[in-house]
Each structure stands twice: as structure tokens, then as C-alpha cells.
Design a protein around this motif. Structure first.
Motif, PDB file in Angstrom:
ATOM      1  N   UNK A 194       8.782 -24.596 -10.355  1.00  0.00           N
ATOM      2  CA  UNK A 194       8.459 -25.918 -11.079  1.00  0.00           C
ATOM      3  C   UNK A 194       9.550 -25.943 -12.125  1.00  0.00           C
ATOM      4  N   UNK A 195       9.902 -26.946 -12.585  1.00  0.00           N
ATOM      5  CA  UNK A 195      10.690 -27.347 -13.598  1.00  0.00           C
ATOM      6  C   UNK A 195      10.105 -28.542 -14.312  1.00  0.00           C
ATOM      7  N   UNK A 213       1.967 -20.821  -6.705  1.00  0.00           N
ATOM      8  CA  UNK A 213       0.639 -21.149  -6.890  1.00  0.00           C
ATOM      9  C   UNK A 213       0.826 -22.737  -7.110  1.00  0.00           C
ATOM     10  N   UNK A 214       1.907 -23.322  -7.774  1.00  0.00           N
ATOM     11  CA  UNK A 214       1.959 -24.790  -7.990  1.00  0.00           C
ATOM     12  C   UNK A 214       3.171 -25.368  -7.066  1.00  0.00           C
ATOM     13  N   UNK A 215       3.236 -24.635  -5.962  1.00  0.00           N
ATOM     14  CA  UNK A 215       4.325 -25.398  -4.886  1.00  0.00           C
ATOM     15  C   UNK A 215       3.908 -26.554  -4.391  1.00  0.00           C
ATOM     16  N   UNK A 216       2.540 -27.218  -4.650  1.00  0.00           N
ATOM     17  CA  UNK A 216       2.164 -28.395  -4.049  1.00  0.00           C
ATOM     18  C   UNK A 216       2.137 -29.334  -5.246  1.00  0.00           C
ATOM     19  N   UNK A 247       4.302 -21.144 -15.740  1.00  0.00           N
ATOM     20  CA  UNK A 247       4.524 -19.937 -14.597  1.00  0.00           C
ATOM     21  C   UNK A 247       5.415 -20.618 -13.598  1.00  0.00           C
ATOM     22  N   UNK A 248       6.719 -20.657 -13.870  1.00  0.00           N
ATOM     23  CA  UNK A 248       7.717 -21.499 -13.200  1.00  0.00           C
ATOM     24  C   UNK A 248       7.955 -20.509 -11.747  1.00  0.00           C
ATOM     25  N   UNK A 249       7.855 -19.473 -11.791  1.00  0.00           N
ATOM     26  CA  UNK A 249       8.265 -18.818 -10.529  1.00  0.00           C
ATOM     27  C   UNK A 249       7.034 -18.680  -9.649  1.00  0.00           C
TER      28      UNK A 249
END
Ligand code: AMP
Ligand code: MG
Length: 479
Positions: free
Chosen positions: A419-420, A456-459, A451-453
Motif C-alpha cells: 500500500x502507498x 494484511x492490507x492487500x484487500x 504498515x506498507x509492506x
């Protein structure tokens, strides 16, 4: 009243007095603490509860001065879009330097705290939307491991500020290693040499103390700047960041990213990407950033000339030119390092560099999303038809260079964010805050970009391309 733990010093004010002017924050109508950076506060030994108290908010709004603060506005000049201008803090007031430890001091600056002697026709104010943008982008940069100034707190003023339309006002507290800019040197070099020398000695002591006792510290200072700024731009490039307004007054001597105006992370990979309404000719486009940094460092070198060899200007020019000529190679080496890591090579090889350029060329032709393409590669899910041959060649190269698969994969995971802060998403949560006062979507977004890497937030929307039909957000000047 409990003190948050400020330990103010005023070393900058011991410099020649034409480098700054006393400036006092204006009083705001009804200060309201909106956002506090707990992690940053604790990393500089400040007590968050005390910052968040009514007294803390009062001082972060500028209504009272924190104990020990002696505020000033700093003088500087700068080349804006190539043109030289005298500037200075027109809407920022330095409260002082806060001592964090024996080795470390940081600048504490209120941005949007009212007019100063350098405000020219400006109102000295900041609008909430722009402040929130700076908050989220600087935290994203920090989380990505890229040097940056950071925001300690945002306080709403309870007042409206006239821009293209009336906008809610805010004061933001900026924490920086210092606010000395290339433009500060451009200002100082137009006065007497003793002022320039004092500024240079001060900047060296503060940012490059290892140079203090060497033979010609100014030459080494120039070399350090080249190295730091080349590194910084290579880091920006590796995450698709476009600074947007790389005027020399917006380039910090510390090597930190500063001044988040019309910045953005690119979606599609395109070297021509710009996001500023006033950058019509693309001077500060994504792919121009290293050239512009080189140009900026040339202005820095010019301003140092009187110090290099004080009795021999010809020698000073010749040596400065020789040093400046190293910039492109130093930059290229950093660029190759970061991009080789992005495709899983922890060292730079000719084949890896070749693979990087082929990949970028295809991404450009196919208008592929920069962040997503690299992350898919890291996950092993990159299956775009135009990239099939490239992926085969890449796998073969990894195999032939005997890379360990686990560490290769790990290397790629930590060099390719999921995420960016995509501009269209950031713009929409900022609009929520402006229209309804609802901070929740903004705060939620902030947690994600920290937590860009993480997978967890790939959705999350931030991990997806800008939907068709949603225009790229452009930042208008005059924020
Ligand atoms: P920036 O575009 O934020 O880097 O600002 C460029 C210069 O304009 C700096 O000297 C700022 O202090 C000044 N400036 C920008 N906005 C304002 C404002 N609203 N009031 C006074 N000065 C400003
Ligand atoms: Mg600026």
C-alpha cells in the motif's frame, strides 16, 4: 500544568541575525486537537497525554508558547521553477530546537501560525486539507524507510481561511532534523562571507559532525550533500514518489524529504507523471527528479564557492565542477541498487540491471501500475501476458545466480510496498474531514499506511489501481 517534556535550545539564534527574524504565532479562535503522533512523540521523549491536554493543545496552536520557546522565522532564498527569489518562512515559525539526547536535537516548527516578516502578501495560514495531506504522506515516507520530516500534531483553529473557496484552518507541528535548505545557503552567500561560513559550520556540526575537524570540511560537505540527495531521489524513485515542487528552498540539507505540496505516488508507470497544476512543462515530473536534484546541488555548490578555496576562486570552481560531475554516477549506482533489490537481487549485476530496464519498458508501454506490478512479482503472481517472456528470463537469471529463494522473496517483500497513499483515496478521506468533520476514515487510512509492506492490507482500496473513470488528483497551488 504538566509539561510534555520540551527541552528547548536556540542554537540557530546564535547565528548572524540576518538569517532570521523574531516572529510570534498569532492567536487562534478555538483550538481543537485533531491528530497527535503518539509514536513520534515518544521517540523524541515527549509525553503524549500532556501534549493532548488543553494546555498542550493551546501551545500546539500557537496560543501560548511552550515553556522555553523563543520563536523565529528563518530567512532563505530559492530557485522556484528555475527563478531566483528571496523567501523565508512566510507561514512557519520555529519554536526552537528540542534536545532529544546528547547527540540529537530536532527543530520544532509551527506551520500555519500566522504572518511573519517574510510573509510578503501571504496570510501565513495553512488549511486543514493540505496539513492532513502532509501528515499522511510524511508518515507513509517514514514507514517506507525514506528520510523525511514528520508531523507531531494537527490542531484545528476553528477559523476559515480564504483560498479558492473558504477552507477550515489548521496549525501543524513539524519535526525536522533541521529546516536548513539549499535556499538558506543561497540566501547567505549573497551577504558577507563570514555569515556564510558560520552557517556552513553550523550545518556541518548539526548534520555531518564527522567532518568538523578535517582539512577542508566544505569540500567534504559538498560531497556528502551529493551522496545524501542522490540517495534520497533514488529512494523516491523506488516507490514511485513524485515530490512535485523541488525548488531549492524545498531541499533540506539534512537529506530529508520536506514540503509535501503537490506530491503523489504514481499509479501507472510513466516517467512524465506530474501532479501539480502549475508544473505545466513537467519540470518536476517523476522521471526528471534526479536531473533536477543535480541542478539544485549545482546551486548549492555555487553558494559554497567562497568557502572552498577562499583565496583562489578559479580553483574553487574547478574543484566544485569536478565533484559535481560525480553526481550522475552516484545517483545511478543508488538507483540500480534499489531497483535490483525490487526484483530480488541484493547486489547489482549487469544482467539484473538489464532485467530492470526491460521490465520498466514493458510496464511503460502497457501502462501498468508501478506498485502493484512489483508487488505481484514479489508474490509470484505476476501473470500479465506482456510479461510472460520477461518473467521466464528473470526466473532463469535468479536460478543461474544461485539465489536462495526464501531470502530473495523476503528481499522483494521489504522493497515492494503493498500500500502507498494513493492520491484519489487520500483526497476522498480528506474531503470527508473537511465536509463532515469526521476524522475516522482519515485515521483508519493512517493506520494502514504505517504498515506498507504487510499483506494484511492487500484487500484495501490502497492496494488496487485507481478505478477507470476516476481522474488523477491534481493539487492546485495556493494551499
Ligand atoms: P511553499 O510553496 O510552501 O514551499 O512556499 C514557498 C514560499 O511561500 C515560502 O517562503 C513560504 O513561506 C511562502 N508561503 C506559502 N504560503 C504562504 C502563505 N499562505 N502565507 C505566507 N507565506 C506563504
Ligand atoms: Mg517550501
Amino acid at each position: 500544568m504538566e509539561q510534555p517534556g520540551w527541552k528547548f535550545e536556540y542554537s540557530y539564534q546564535k547565528l548572524p541575525s540576518n538569517l532570521f527574524e523574531p516572529a510570534y504565532p498569532r492567536k487562534v479562535k478555538s483550538p481543537k486537537g485533531l491528530i497527535f503522533n503518539e509514536q513520534l512523540a515518544s521517540s523524541i521523549n515527549l509525553d503524549i497525554d500532556s501534549l493532548m491536554s488543553a494546555a498542550g493543545i493551546d501551545s500546539l496552536s500557537g496560543n501560548t508558547l511552550p515553556k522555553g520557546a523563543v520563536p523565529i522565522a528563518q530567512a532563505y532564498a530559492g530557485h522556484q521553477f528555475g527563478n531566483f527569489t528571496n523567501l523565508g518562512d512566510g507561514r512557519a515559525i520555529l519554536l526552537g530546537e528540542h534536545r532529544v539526547s546528547d547527540e540529537k536535537i530536532v527543530d520544532v516548527q509551527l506551520k500555519g501560525a500566522g504572518r511573519t516578516p517574510y510573509s510578503r502578501n501571504g496570510d501565513g495560514l495553512a488549511i486543514l486539507g493540505a496539513v492532513l495531506k502532509e501528515y499522511i504522506f510524511s508518515e507513509a515516507m517514514h514507514a517506507l524507510g525514506i528520510p523525511t520530516t514528520r508531523t507531531l500534531a494537527v490542531v484545528g483553529t476553528g477559523e476559515y481561511v480564504q483560498r479558492q473557496k473558504l477552507q477550515p484552518g489548521a496549525v501543524m507541528t513539524r519535526i525536522a532534523s533541521s529546516h536548513i535548505r539549499i535556499g538558506t545557503f543561497e540566501f547567505a552567500c549573497r551577504g558577507d562571507v563570514s555569515t556564510l561560513k558560520e552557517l556552513a559550520d553550523y550545518a556541518i556540526k548539526r548534520h555531518y559532525p564527522e567532518l568538523i575537524n578535517i582539512e577542508n570540511p566544505y569540500i567534504e560537505f559538498l560531497k556528502k550533500m551529493i551522496d545524501q540527495q542522490a540517495y534520497l531521489v533514488a529512494q523516491w524513485m523506488s516507490v514511485g514518489f513524485v515530490h512535485g515542487v523541488m525548488n531549492t528552498d524545498n531541499i533540506s540539507i539534512s537529506g530529508e524529504t520536506i514540503d509535501y505540496g503537490p506530491c503523489a505516488f504514481i499509479d501507472e508507470y510513466d516517467l512524465r507523471s506530474t501532479f501539480s497544476s502549475i508544473d505545466r512543462r513537467g519540470r518536476y515530473a517523476y522521471g526528471n527528479q534526479s536531473k533536477i536534484m543535480y541542478w539544485n546541488i549545482c546551486r548549492f555548490a555555487e553558494s559554497l564557492l567562497p568557502l572552498l578555496y577562499p583565496n583562489d576562486i578559479d580553483l574553487s570552481i574547478q574543484v566544485a565542477q569536478d565533484i559535481l560531475r560525480t553526481f550522475p554516477n552516484i545517483y545511478e549506482a543508488y538507483w540500480q541498487q534499489v531497483f535490483c533489490k525490487k526484483i530480488g537481487f541484493d547486489s547489482v549485476t549487469a544482467n539484473a540491471v538489464q532485467l530492470v530496464s526491460e521490465l520498466l519498458e514493458i510496464m511503460h508501454d502497457q501502462r501498468l501500475d508501478f506498485t502493484i506490478t512489483f508487488r505481484q512479482l514479489a508474490r509470484g503472481t505476476l501473470n500479465h501476458p506482456a510479461l510472460q517472456d520477461w518473467v521466464k528470463a528473470w526466473q532463469l537469471e535468479l536460478l543461474e545466480s544461485n539465489r536462495d529463494l526464501t531470502s530473495t522473496s523476503k528481499l522483494m517483500q521489504v522493497n515492494n510496498p503493498v500500500v502507498i497513499p494513493r492520491n484519489h483515496v487520500v483526497a476522498s478521506v480528506i474531503e470527508d474531514v473537511e465536509t463532515s468533520g469526521d476524522l475516522k476514515p482519515f485515521l483508519d487510512l493512517l493506520e494502514i499506511i504505517k504498515n506498507p509492506f504487510s499483506e494484511e492490507f492487500s484487500g484495501h482500496t490502497l492496494a488496487f489501481p485507481r478505478p477507470d473513470g476516476v481522474p488523477q488528483t491534481v493539487t492546485y497551488c495556493g494551499t
